[in-house]
Design a protein around this motif. Structure first.
Motif, PDB file in Angstrom:
ATOM      1  N   SER A  69       0.840  -1.353  -0.192  1.00  0.00           N
ATOM      2  CA  SER A  69      -0.300  -0.001   0.024  1.00  0.00           C
ATOM      3  C   SER A  69       1.250   1.410   0.096  1.00  0.00           C
ATOM      4  O   SER A  69       2.509   1.493  -0.034  1.00  0.00           O
ATOM      5  CB  SER A  69      -0.768   0.153   1.161  1.00  0.00           C
ATOM      6  N   ALA A  70       0.681   1.767   0.270  1.00  0.00           N
ATOM      7  CA  ALA A  70       1.254   3.491  -0.044  1.00  0.00           C
ATOM      8  C   ALA A  70       0.261   4.767   0.339  1.00  0.00           C
ATOM      9  O   ALA A  70      -1.534   5.178   0.484  1.00  0.00           O
ATOM     10  CB  ALA A  70       1.597   3.972  -1.551  1.00  0.00           C
ATOM     11  N   GLY A  71       1.039   5.630   0.955  1.00  0.00           N
ATOM     12  CA  GLY A  71       0.123   6.918   1.941  1.00  0.00           C
ATOM     13  C   GLY A  71       0.859   7.991   1.213  1.00  0.00           C
ATOM     14  O   GLY A  71       1.418   7.989   1.230  1.00  0.00           O
TER      15      GLY A  71
ATOM     16  N   ALA B  83       2.083  16.955   9.095  1.00  0.00           N
ATOM     17  CA  ALA B  83       3.110  15.529   9.039  1.00  0.00           C
ATOM     18  C   ALA B  83       3.833  16.088   7.748  1.00  0.00           C
ATOM     19  O   ALA B  83       5.067  15.709   7.688  1.00  0.00           O
ATOM     20  CB  ALA B  83       2.672  14.160   8.774  1.00  0.00           C
ATOM     21  N   ALA B  84       2.924  16.206   6.571  1.00  0.00           N
ATOM     22  CA  ALA B  84       3.685  16.850   5.798  1.00  0.00           C
ATOM     23  C   ALA B  84       4.835  17.915   5.623  1.00  0.00           C
ATOM     24  O   ALA B  84       5.561  17.804   4.843  1.00  0.00           O
ATOM     25  CB  ALA B  84       2.612  17.016   4.498  1.00  0.00           C
ATOM     26  N   GLY B  85       4.781  19.534   6.665  1.00  0.00           N
ATOM     27  CA  GLY B  85       5.632  19.895   6.911  1.00  0.00           C
ATOM     28  C   GLY B  85       6.806  19.283   7.955  1.00  0.00           C
ATOM     29  O   GLY B  85       7.527  20.651   8.670  1.00  0.00           O
ATOM     30  N   SER B  86       6.917  17.905   7.930  1.00  0.00           N
ATOM     31  CA  SER B  86       8.057  18.167   9.192  1.00  0.00           C
ATOM     32  C   SER B  86       9.178  18.118   8.669  1.00  0.00           C
ATOM     33  O   SER B  86       8.776  17.941   7.681  1.00  0.00           O
ATOM     34  CB  SER B  86       7.290  17.217   9.962  1.00  0.00           C
ATOM     35  N   PRO B  87      10.020  18.249   9.084  1.00  0.00           N
ATOM     36  CA  PRO B  87      11.436  18.450   8.609  1.00  0.00           C
ATOM     37  C   PRO B  87      11.821  17.181   8.229  1.00  0.00           C
ATOM     38  O   PRO B  87      12.974  17.256   7.933  1.00  0.00           O
ATOM     39  CB  PRO B  87      12.687  18.767   9.724  1.00  0.00           C
ATOM     40  N   VAL B  88      11.561  15.841   8.847  1.00  0.00           N
ATOM     41  CA  VAL B  88      11.761  14.408   8.160  1.00  0.00           C
ATOM     42  C   VAL B  88      11.083  14.448   6.562  1.00  0.00           C
ATOM     43  O   VAL B  88      11.576  13.510   6.416  1.00  0.00           O
ATOM     44  CB  VAL B  88      10.828  13.315   9.356  1.00  0.00           C
TER      45      VAL B  88
ATOM     46  N   ARG C 259      10.657  16.765   5.162  1.00  0.00           N
ATOM     47  CA  ARG C 259      11.809  17.477   3.416  1.00  0.00           C
ATOM     48  C   ARG C 259      12.460  16.528   2.782  1.00  0.00           C
ATOM     49  O   ARG C 259      13.060  17.177   2.304  1.00  0.00           O
ATOM     50  CB  ARG C 259      11.899  19.240   4.491  1.00  0.00           C
ATOM     51  N   GLU C 260      12.748  16.003   4.151  1.00  0.00           N
ATOM     52  CA  GLU C 260      14.234  15.139   3.486  1.00  0.00           C
ATOM     53  C   GLU C 260      14.008  14.070   2.211  1.00  0.00           C
ATOM     54  O   GLU C 260      14.606  13.644   1.641  1.00  0.00           O
ATOM     55  CB  GLU C 260      15.106  14.569   4.046  1.00  0.00           C
ATOM     56  N   GLY C 261      13.117  12.827   2.326  1.00  0.00           N
ATOM     57  CA  GLY C 261      12.468  12.384   2.121  1.00  0.00           C
ATOM     58  C   GLY C 261      10.947  12.766   0.983  1.00  0.00           C
ATOM     59  O   GLY C 261      10.878  13.631  -0.038  1.00  0.00           O
ATOM     60  N   SER C 262       9.942  11.740   1.062  1.00  0.00           N
ATOM     61  CA  SER C 262       8.970  12.424  -0.279  1.00  0.00           C
ATOM     62  C   SER C 262       7.076  12.004   0.991  1.00  0.00           C
ATOM     63  O   SER C 262       7.363  11.535   1.800  1.00  0.00           O
ATOM     64  CB  SER C 262       8.916  11.156  -0.797  1.00  0.00           C
ATOM     65  N   ARG C 263       6.480  12.932   0.516  1.00  0.00           N
ATOM     66  CA  ARG C 263       5.275  12.717   1.408  1.00  0.00           C
ATOM     67  C   ARG C 263       4.863  11.121   0.967  1.00  0.00           C
ATOM     68  O   ARG C 263       3.684  10.560   1.396  1.00  0.00           O
ATOM     69  CB  ARG C 263       4.269  13.648   0.453  1.00  0.00           C
ATOM     70  N   TRP C 264       5.180  10.477  -0.705  1.00  0.00           N
ATOM     71  CA  TRP C 264       4.341   9.239  -0.576  1.00  0.00           C
ATOM     72  C   TRP C 264       5.373   8.301   0.486  1.00  0.00           C
ATOM     73  O   TRP C 264       6.519   8.141   0.473  1.00  0.00           O
ATOM     74  CB  TRP C 264       4.352   8.711  -2.011  1.00  0.00           C
ATOM     75  N   GLN C 265       4.265   7.682   0.851  1.00  0.00           N
ATOM     76  CA  GLN C 265       5.263   6.583   2.259  1.00  0.00           C
ATOM     77  C   GLN C 265       4.875   5.395   1.496  1.00  0.00           C
ATOM     78  O   GLN C 265       3.293   5.084   1.576  1.00  0.00           O
ATOM     79  CB  GLN C 265       4.716   6.830   4.015  1.00  0.00           C
ATOM     80  N   PRO C 266       4.859   4.536   0.903  1.00  0.00           N
ATOM     81  CA  PRO C 266       5.466   3.187   0.853  1.00  0.00           C
ATOM     82  C   PRO C 266       5.081   1.951   1.681  1.00  0.00           C
ATOM     83  O   PRO C 266       6.049   2.317   2.851  1.00  0.00           O
ATOM     84  CB  PRO C 266       6.048   2.666  -0.502  1.00  0.00           C
ATOM     85  N   ILE C 267       4.694   0.658   1.608  1.00  0.00           N
ATOM     86  CA  ILE C 267       4.308   0.224   2.635  1.00  0.00           C
ATOM     87  C   ILE C 267       4.139  -1.091   1.825  1.00  0.00           C
ATOM     88  O   ILE C 267       3.201  -1.448   1.002  1.00  0.00           O
ATOM     89  CB  ILE C 267       3.461   0.260   3.818  1.00  0.00           C
TER      90      ILE C 267
END
Length: 50
Positions: free
Chosen positions: A18-20, A26-31, A33-41
């Motif tokens: 799945s993907a979120g 959560a989208a504006g956090s520093p973590v 900014r280094e990665g992606s807003r898409w979170q695959p699982i």
């Protein structure tokens, strides 16, 4: 998406993917900014029925 295959009456394997997409704080956090807003699982499980 989840799919499973049973080898016999007791033993099987189940796969999940799945993907979120992060929004709001959560989208504006520093973590993020280094990665992606898409979170695959994804996962693969061995299942046993009694």
């Amino acid at each position: 998406m989840t799919a499973g295959y049973w080898f016999d009456r007791h033993l099987g394997v189940i796969a999940h993917a799945s993907a979120g997409y992060l929004v709001g704080d959560a989208a504006g956090s520093p973590v993020t900014r280094e990665g992606s807003r898409w979170q695959p699982i994804g996962g693969l499980m061995l299942a046993y029925r009694f």
